[in-house]
Design an enzyme around this catalytic site. Structure first.
Site, PDB file in Angstrom:
ATOM      1  N   CYS A  31       0.844  -1.190   0.000  1.00 59.54           N
ATOM      2  CA  CYS A  31       0.000   0.000   0.000  1.00 59.54           C
ATOM      3  C   CYS A  31       0.882   1.244   0.000  1.00 59.54           C
ATOM      4  O   CYS A  31       2.106   1.155  -0.007  1.00 59.54           O
ATOM      5  CB  CYS A  31      -0.949  -0.003   1.196  1.00 59.54           C
ATOM      6  N   CYS A  34       3.423   1.306   2.817  1.00 53.23           N
ATOM      7  CA  CYS A  34       4.311   0.161   3.034  1.00 53.23           C
ATOM      8  C   CYS A  34       5.792   0.565   3.036  1.00 53.23           C
ATOM      9  O   CYS A  34       6.596   0.005   3.759  1.00 53.23           O
ATOM     10  CB  CYS A  34       4.080  -0.905   1.970  1.00 53.23           C
ATOM     11  N   CYS A  46      24.269  24.789  13.237  1.00 51.28           N
ATOM     12  CA  CYS A  46      25.663  25.215  13.361  1.00 51.28           C
ATOM     13  C   CYS A  46      26.397  25.096  12.028  1.00 51.28           C
ATOM     14  O   CYS A  46      27.313  25.865  11.747  1.00 51.28           O
ATOM     15  CB  CYS A  46      26.361  24.398  14.439  1.00 51.28           C
ATOM     16  N   CYS A 306       3.973  -3.182   7.776  1.00 51.99           N
ATOM     17  CA  CYS A 306       3.258  -1.936   7.501  1.00 51.99           C
ATOM     18  C   CYS A 306       2.143  -1.752   8.528  1.00 51.99           C
ATOM     19  O   CYS A 306       1.410  -2.688   8.829  1.00 51.99           O
ATOM     20  CB  CYS A 306       2.679  -1.987   6.099  1.00 51.99           C
ATOM     21  N   CYS A 309      -1.533  -1.916   6.271  1.00 54.27           N
ATOM     22  CA  CYS A 309      -2.126  -3.072   5.603  1.00 54.27           C
ATOM     23  C   CYS A 309      -1.697  -4.415   6.186  1.00 54.27           C
ATOM     24  O   CYS A 309      -2.184  -5.446   5.741  1.00 54.27           O
ATOM     25  CB  CYS A 309      -1.877  -3.004   4.096  1.00 54.27           C
TER      26      CYS A 309
HETATM   27 ZN   LIG Z   1       1.075  -1.191   3.614  1.00 49.97          ZN
END
Ligand SMILES: [Zn+2]
Length: 459
Positions: A31, A34, A46, A306, A309
């Site tokens: 997806c 992912c 700096c 993930c 999903c």
């Molecule tokens: Zn996914």
């Protein structure tokens, strides 16, 4: 949305020569979340203020200088030397605060750029000498910075005007693809200061950086090149600096045409029910070993880690529970990082409602997580009914993070460590079993040695 509604999505994009088209189908392919998205590059303060080593550092500094002089003054955008800053490249050789103060003892402290500019009525030559001589001389006094770096060379306006041919502002615009001489940069700097001051006086609001504003962009380019010269960094053209300052990625018509063509091809497959033929395709910058710049591949499978999903919906989040507020958790972690819209959060251990999307818990937003007994090991069940999304947030407490700062991980580092240790132990065990079988080799080696020694004696 497409994921929640279980509709295929054709994801695509182009960036210069690179282009890609990918079909996302719930449960079948990876997806949108992912793959971790690259974080926007930022530079330590700096590096910008004290020790630039690339032209982009000078360009960022110049944008800050513009804001300091004509824009909304932001203390985070200060451009004067930062005596207190740590040196990120040599953290172990950091002198103490007293040693740092001793380095710059006797030198007048750098004062705010706007304040200084107003005190000299934005006299271009004086502003130039403050930014490029006085501040640079102050920087040179911070000797610990220059042990392994080349010291910057201060530059006076009068000296700059002798460095190459000085083009007028208008002539310089016609040379936007050429690298301006330092004398041209100084002339452009002076013209821009005068014109931008006029504009600032006319305007009711502070000016803001706009890459398409000729005067603003020329000021930033001239400033960046003068600073680059001081730090022995190669100069760039107005055109190149504009691309860097405006984060411009050139669009290439042929890449976009290929991407558009592939979007339609994939859409036709899906409309005709041939989802199984879906491909992800992409263009490369250089040909692969088979001479191809346009390639396709089977859609990538879902990433088991993930949070959207995968079945587990797990996210590991590193925070300092004594510092992070409930508001920080909601706005930064859930809304910004995890793209939730209206999150509801329940502590999985105590079943207390931590965040309620209807506002019932707003009173506890300023509280620290620790005040709600959320500490290391806590599991927060986060629900976003607006998009049918559920995430289990595993809290990992760390003490080095301050305020609402957090780090996010899709895999549990502790779990990974455990696994690695178990694997290590397994190897050791296997090693124990293997060792006896190695003995004959060792014996043979010793026998060989003996034979060799005997042979020596015979000789
Ligand atoms: Zn996914």
């Amino acid at each position: 949305m497409c994921y929640a509604a279980d509709r295929p999505l054709i994801e695509s994009g182009s960036s210069g020569y690179l282009g890609q088209v990918q079909v996302i189908m719930r449960g079948k392919t990876e997806c949108y979340e992912c793959q971790e998205k690259p974080k926007q590059v930022t530079f330590p303060g700096c590096t910008i203020r004290n020790t630039p080593s690339e032209h982009i550092h000078c360009t960022v500094w110049s944008k800050h200088a513009f804001n300091q002089l004509f824009g909304e003054v932001d203390i985070d955008d200060d451009v004067s030397p930062d005596m207190k800053a740590e040196d990120p490249e040599h953290p172990n050789e950091e002198p103490s605060q007293e040693e740092k103060e001793a380095e710059v003892a006797g030198a007048p402290k750098p004062i705010g750029t706007r304040q200084w500019a107003e005190s000299v009525e934005f006299d271009a030559e004086k502003v130039f000498d403050k930014l490029f001589t006085q501040d640079i001389e102050y920087l040179r006094k911070m000797t610990h910075l220059w042990k392994e770096r080349k010291q910057p060379t201060p530059l006076l306006f009068a000296r700059a005007m002798t460095m190459g041919k000085a083009l007028s502002f208008d002539d310089a615009q016609n040379q936007s693809s050429e690298v301006w001489s330092i004398a041209t940069c100084a002339t452009v700097f002076a013209t821009c200061i005068k014109e931008l001051l006029k504009e600032l006086k006319k305007s009711e609001n502070p000016l803001s950086f706009d890459k398409d504003h000729q005067m603003v962009m020329s000021f930033v380019a001239a400033c960046a090149n003068i600073r680059a010269n001081i730090f022995s960094i190669q100069l760039k053209s107005l055109f190149d600096i504009k691309a860097m300052a405006g984060n411009i990625i050139p669009a290439i018509a042929s890449t976009n045409a290929i991407v558009a063509g592939m979007i339609v091809t994939e859409a036709l497959k899906i409309i005709n029910g041939c989802e199984g033929d879906a491909k992800c395709s992409f263009t490369r910058k250089t040909p692969n070993p088979r001479g191809k710049v346009f390639l396709d591949d089977l859609p990538y499978p879902p990433n088991p880690n993930c949070y959207i999903c995968s079945a587990s919906h797990r996210v590991f989040i590193y925070v300092n529970p004594n510092e992070m507020t409930v508001q920080g958790l909601r706005d930064k972690v859930l809304k910004q990082e995890l793209n939730m819209i209206e999150p509801d959060v329940i502590d999985g251990n105590t079943f207390n409602v931590v965040i309620s999307s209807d506002g019932d818990t707003d009173a506890s937003l300023p509280k620290k997580l620790a005040e709600l007994s959320i500490s290391n090991g806590a599991v927060l069940n986060c629900d976003d009914f607006a998009q049918d999304l559920e995430v289990k947030l595993f809290i990992r407490a760390v003490s080095h993070l301050k305020g609402d700062a957090y780090e996010v991980s899709r895999v549990d580092e502790e779990e990974k460590k455990d696994k690695a240790e178990k694997e290590e132990a397994r190897k050791r065990k296997v090693g124990d079993e293997v060792e006896p079988s190695e003995e004959p080799d060792a014996k043979r080696a010793k026998e060989n040695q003996k034979e060799a020694a005997a042979a020596m004696e015979i000789m």
